[in-house]
Design a protein around this motif. Sequence first.
Motif: not given
Length: 203
Positions: A82-87, A186-193
């Motif tokens: 399921k592709a998610h284009d965000w990088q 501190d780094i937080e990744f929120k892929q859905a957003e």
Amino acid sequence: MEPEYPTANDWYKAHRSELKKYRGEWIAYTNKGVISHDRDYRKMKDAIPTDVPNLSYVIGRIYESEFVEPVRFYPVRMRALKAHDWQPRYELHLKAQNSARVEMLVDSGAELSLITKQLGEDLGLSRTAREIISKAEGVGGSIEYLLRDIEMELDGHIFTSPVAWAQTDFCQEVLLGREVVFDLFDIEFKQAEETIIFKRRSQ
């Protein structure tokens, strides 16, 4: 009429889905849109209008899932079912002899940050005659690089970090690696957003 966005990053977020036509290319863009693009970094840079101030645009690369690079400085890219284009890319201001605003791929798999040979030249980096080139190993092979200390500005925070300056033309990656950066923030990744949050750690 195309609206003028507060920042180049705001324009990028609003038009990210339209940038697929630039896959595999370098682009330069402002808060009004793309001002130059080409697969070749130097051609892209040379085509930027001369009346556009240096720090008013951002340089980035639009990656392409079908585009195979000869070298990977970071672990492995795999296509999800399921592709998610965000990088996870983030805008930084890099400064050596010269300055540039650059989008860097935030990569926890890279020990060092990495810039291309051409970008390093634009920043005013140079190699001395007797300087020994180092080699970095990756899944796709190896690249040669020189280590440089580069001043970085991230969300108003200024610090100096070692950066691997690639010495091979075929390396087209611009990566923000762990060294220094991951100790300071501190780094937080929120892929859905489709968001990255950098929080400066207390001294």
